[in-house]
Design an enzyme around this catalytic site. Structure first.
Site, PDB file in Angstrom:
ATOM      1  CD  GLU A  94      -2.889  -1.236   2.172  1.00 12.83           C
ATOM      2  OE1 GLU A  94      -3.180  -0.155   2.734  1.00 12.83           O
ATOM      3  OE2 GLU A  94      -3.476  -2.192   2.340  1.00 12.83           O
ATOM      4  CE  LYS A 102       1.158 -11.205  -0.557  1.00 11.47           C
ATOM      5  NZ  LYS A 102       0.127 -10.561  -1.165  1.00 11.47           N
ATOM      6  CG  ASN A 108       3.217 -10.764   3.037  1.00 12.17           C
ATOM      7  OD1 ASN A 108       3.917 -10.011   2.321  1.00 12.17           O
ATOM      8  ND2 ASN A 108       1.831 -10.933   2.748  1.00 12.17           N
ATOM      9  CB  CYS A 144      -0.693  -7.965   3.969  1.00 15.35           C
ATOM     10  SG  CYS A 144      -1.803  -7.537   2.471  1.00 15.35           S
ATOM     11  NE  ARG A 193      -7.318  -3.863   5.769  1.00 19.78           N
ATOM     12  CZ  ARG A 193      -7.167  -4.420   4.455  1.00 19.78           C
ATOM     13  NH1 ARG A 193      -7.562  -5.499   3.982  1.00 19.78           N
ATOM     14  NH2 ARG A 193      -6.317  -3.721   3.433  1.00 19.78           N
TER      15      ARG A 193
HETATM   16  C1  UDX Z   1       2.888  -5.960   2.896  1.00 19.96           C
HETATM   17  C2  UDX Z   1       3.993  -6.564   1.865  1.00 19.96           C
HETATM   18  O1  UDX Z   1       5.157  -5.606   1.875  1.00 19.96           O
HETATM   19  C3  UDX Z   1       3.672  -6.684   0.427  1.00 19.96           C
HETATM   20  O2  UDX Z   1       4.503  -7.068  -0.322  1.00 19.96           O
HETATM   21  C4  UDX Z   1       2.341  -7.591   0.291  1.00 19.96           C
HETATM   22  O3  UDX Z   1       1.558  -7.783  -0.983  1.00 19.96           O
HETATM   23  C5  UDX Z   1       1.174  -6.947   1.272  1.00 19.96           C
HETATM   24  O4  UDX Z   1       1.674  -6.864   2.426  1.00 19.96           O
HETATM   25  P1  UDX Z   1       1.825  -3.476   3.205  1.00 19.96           P
HETATM   26  O5  UDX Z   1       0.604  -4.155   4.125  1.00 19.96           O
HETATM   27  O6  UDX Z   1       1.011  -2.753   2.302  1.00 19.96           O
HETATM   28  O7  UDX Z   1       2.464  -4.471   2.334  1.00 19.96           O
HETATM   29  O8  UDX Z   1       2.761  -2.767   3.916  1.00 19.96           O
HETATM   30  P2  UDX Z   1       4.324  -3.038   4.515  1.00 19.96           P
HETATM   31  O9  UDX Z   1       4.939  -1.674   3.614  1.00 19.96           O
HETATM   32  O10 UDX Z   1       4.777  -4.281   4.165  1.00 19.96           O
HETATM   33  O11 UDX Z   1       4.391  -2.475   5.892  1.00 19.96           O
HETATM   34  C6  UDX Z   1       3.674  -3.418   6.808  1.00 19.96           C
HETATM   35  C7  UDX Z   1       3.854  -2.788   8.383  1.00 19.96           C
HETATM   36  O12 UDX Z   1       5.138  -3.099   8.637  1.00 19.96           O
HETATM   37  C8  UDX Z   1       3.432  -1.323   8.376  1.00 19.96           C
HETATM   38  O13 UDX Z   1       2.694  -1.527   9.653  1.00 19.96           O
HETATM   39  C9  UDX Z   1       4.944  -0.880   8.696  1.00 19.96           C
HETATM   40  O14 UDX Z   1       4.847   0.417   9.427  1.00 19.96           O
HETATM   41  C10 UDX Z   1       5.608  -1.806   9.222  1.00 19.96           C
HETATM   42  N1  UDX Z   1       7.060  -1.819   9.053  1.00 19.96           N
HETATM   43  C11 UDX Z   1       7.385  -1.953   7.757  1.00 19.96           C
HETATM   44  C12 UDX Z   1       8.003  -1.701  10.091  1.00 19.96           C
HETATM   45  O15 UDX Z   1       7.576  -1.682  11.351  1.00 19.96           O
HETATM   46  N2  UDX Z   1       9.148  -1.669   9.903  1.00 19.96           N
HETATM   47  C13 UDX Z   1       9.590  -1.681   8.813  1.00 19.96           C
HETATM   48  O16 UDX Z   1      11.061  -1.715   8.619  1.00 19.96           O
HETATM   49  C14 UDX Z   1       8.954  -1.848   7.643  1.00 19.96           C
END
Ligand code: UDX
Length: 443
Positions: free
Chosen positions: A157, A212, A216, A268, A338
């Site tokens: 996202e 996938k 994750n 996710c 979420r």
């Molecule tokens: C994730 C996967 O990155 C993506 O490839 C998949 O298709 C869907 O799930 P998304 O949920 O959009 O994507 O968010 P992402 O950028 O992965 O971040 C997930 C969570 O981890 C967020 O709450 C973010 O703040 C947190 N995060 C991310 C951290 O706490 N530290 C980090 O270094 C990176």
């Protein structure tokens, strides 16, 4: 060659996928049961906040290549059908709810042409594709042999458009009986990005489904690893940010996803690791994934630690204290709340008696819908005014760029707890703030 494709399920994944497919030149029929969502999108308004999506809709809608409907029957003409419906966590259980995937597949089956390809994009427990194909076959017209492929998406996202049109890889899980024809058709769908040299991996259903969830699970593990180091840094007086920089410089480790803080949330990572553990249990491979239970536990401990830090800074109790929470979205550049760590912490402070005001530049609407009792505002100045403590929980650019000299004039007590290690410590301290952060030494 331009194709006609249907995109079924117009949520985060589907709305971006449909708009991007139309932008690549395909004719797209987007289907969803939610008439309100369909009407909004047809009018050019995306129901979610995703940078660039409204602009993309404004570009593709006038071409007439993107149309919306609530009827699956309208998708009958498509060469390729993408299933993009959600697979949320089941109520009260760790497993994923795949009922929407089956409902859509079974609903679509009687309309399938013999040469059409159904492509699953939803994140599903391994084994779903094979089961779906069998269930669709039972409902298909006589003489039609259902063709199904699994093509997981990896969109993040906030970067959804780029991740859809130029992901770092395409994965096709195909049926060995129709492999060549299915690969050729998917290659036509993605002809533009493939011609730019994007790699693609052709494999079986099970591997594609696992890619996938494994990706994750790895990302969640990486975040929880650095947050575990954060706990040790707190105990030992170390600095987790310097530690992440130092270990991340080794390219075998890499600095990405070593951002220590209040941890991961969203639609996710949390539900995918739980569903993955549940599915491994069903397969008799539960021991292989028990470490993910620890990954989940570390993630939750960071949220409690944040509340404890706030309480400690306020002298032992949150009761009747004015707490400002910066951020409601689970991450910046999204209005998705979420499983948002920010809202979880805000709610916990409120339950402990604090007067909480939550600020977010984009997610106030979704935050209010999820937590009607939390006070939420888009006005940063109003949110900061009178604060006895400020908790930064989503790393929006607006907060990273905020002038600490301006903010200090608004609050009652200049204490900030940086739950994302996103602020420039030196300038905040120089402006008179007491700065605390997760995994960093207190001065
Ligand atoms: C994730 C996967 O990155 C993506 O490839 C998949 O298709 C869907 O799930 P998304 O949920 O959009 O994507 O968010 P992402 O950028 O992965 O971040 C997930 C969570 O981890 C967020 O709450 C973010 O703040 C947190 N995060 C991310 C951290 O706490 N530290 C980090 O270094 C990176």
């Amino acid at each position: 060659m331009a194709l006609t494709v249907s995109v079924i399920g117009i949520g985060y994944l589907g709305s971006v996928h449909a708009a991007c497919m139309a932008d690549l030149g395909h004719t797209v029929i987007a289907v969803d049961v939610d008439a309100e969502k369909i009407a909004a999108l047809a009018g050019g308004h995306s129901p979610i906040y995703e940078p660039g999506l409204d602009e993309l809709l404004a570009r593709v809608l006038p071409t007439g290549r993107l149309t919306f409907t609530t009827e699956l029957a309208d998708a009958a003409a498509a060469d390729v059908h993408f299933i993009c419906v959600g697979t949320p966590q089941r109520e009260g259980e760790p497993a994923a709810d795949v009922s929407a995937v089956f409902a859509v597949g079974e609903g679509l089956a009687p309309y399938l042409r013999g040469d059409a390809l159904v492509v699953g994009k939803s994140t599903v427990p391994v084994g779903t594709a094979a089961a779906l194909r069998a269930r669709m076959q039972q409902r298909a017209l006589e003489g039609v042999s259902v063709r199904l492929a699994w093509n997981p998406e990896f969109l993040q996202e906030g970067h959804a458009i780029t991740d859809t049109v130029s992901p770092n890889r395409f994965v096709y899980g195909v049926d060995p009986r129709t492999r060549d024809a299915d690969v050729a058709l998917l290659d036509e769908v993605y002809a533009v990005p493939l011609s730019a040299g994007m790699p693609r991996i052709v494999t079986d259903y099970a591997t594609a489904e696992l890619v996938k969830v494994a990706a994750n699970a790895f990302l969640a593990t990486k975040i929880s690893f650095i947050n575990a180091m954060s706990e040790v840094c707190e105990a030992a007086g170390g600095d987790v940010v310097a530690l992440a920089d130092a270990i991340g410089a080794d390219e075998r480790i890499g600095r990405a996803f070593l951002g220590a803080g209040v941890g991961f949330g969203g639609g996710c990572l949390p539900k995918d690791i739980r569903a993955f553990m549940a599915r491994a249990g069903e397969l008799g491979a539960d021991q292989a994934l028990t470490f993910l239970r620890e990954v989940d536990a570390i993630n939750f401990r960071r949220r409690s630690r944040m509340v404890d830090l706030a309480r400690e800074e306020l002298g032992g109790s949150l009761r009747d204290r004015r707490v400002t929470v910066l951020g409601a979205a689970f991450k910046p550049d999204s209005d998705d709340v979420r499983d948002s760590p920010a809202l979880d912490v805000a709610q916990a402070c409120r339950s402990a008696g604090a007067k909480v005001v939550v600020h977010d530049p984009k997610a106030v609407g979704t935050a209010r819908a999820a937590h009607p009792l939390l006070e939420c505002t888009e006005d940063l100045e109003a949110a900061l005014r009178g604060a006895e403590i400020v908790l930064l929980l989503t790393a929006w650019r607006q907060y990273r760029d905020m002038d600490p000299g301006w903010a200090v004039t608004l609050v009652e007590t200049p204490t900030v707890v940086d739950g994302r290690n996103a602020l420039d410590v030196g300038s905040w301290r120089a402006a008179g703030w007491r700065y605390r952060a997760l995994g960093r030494p207190t001065i």
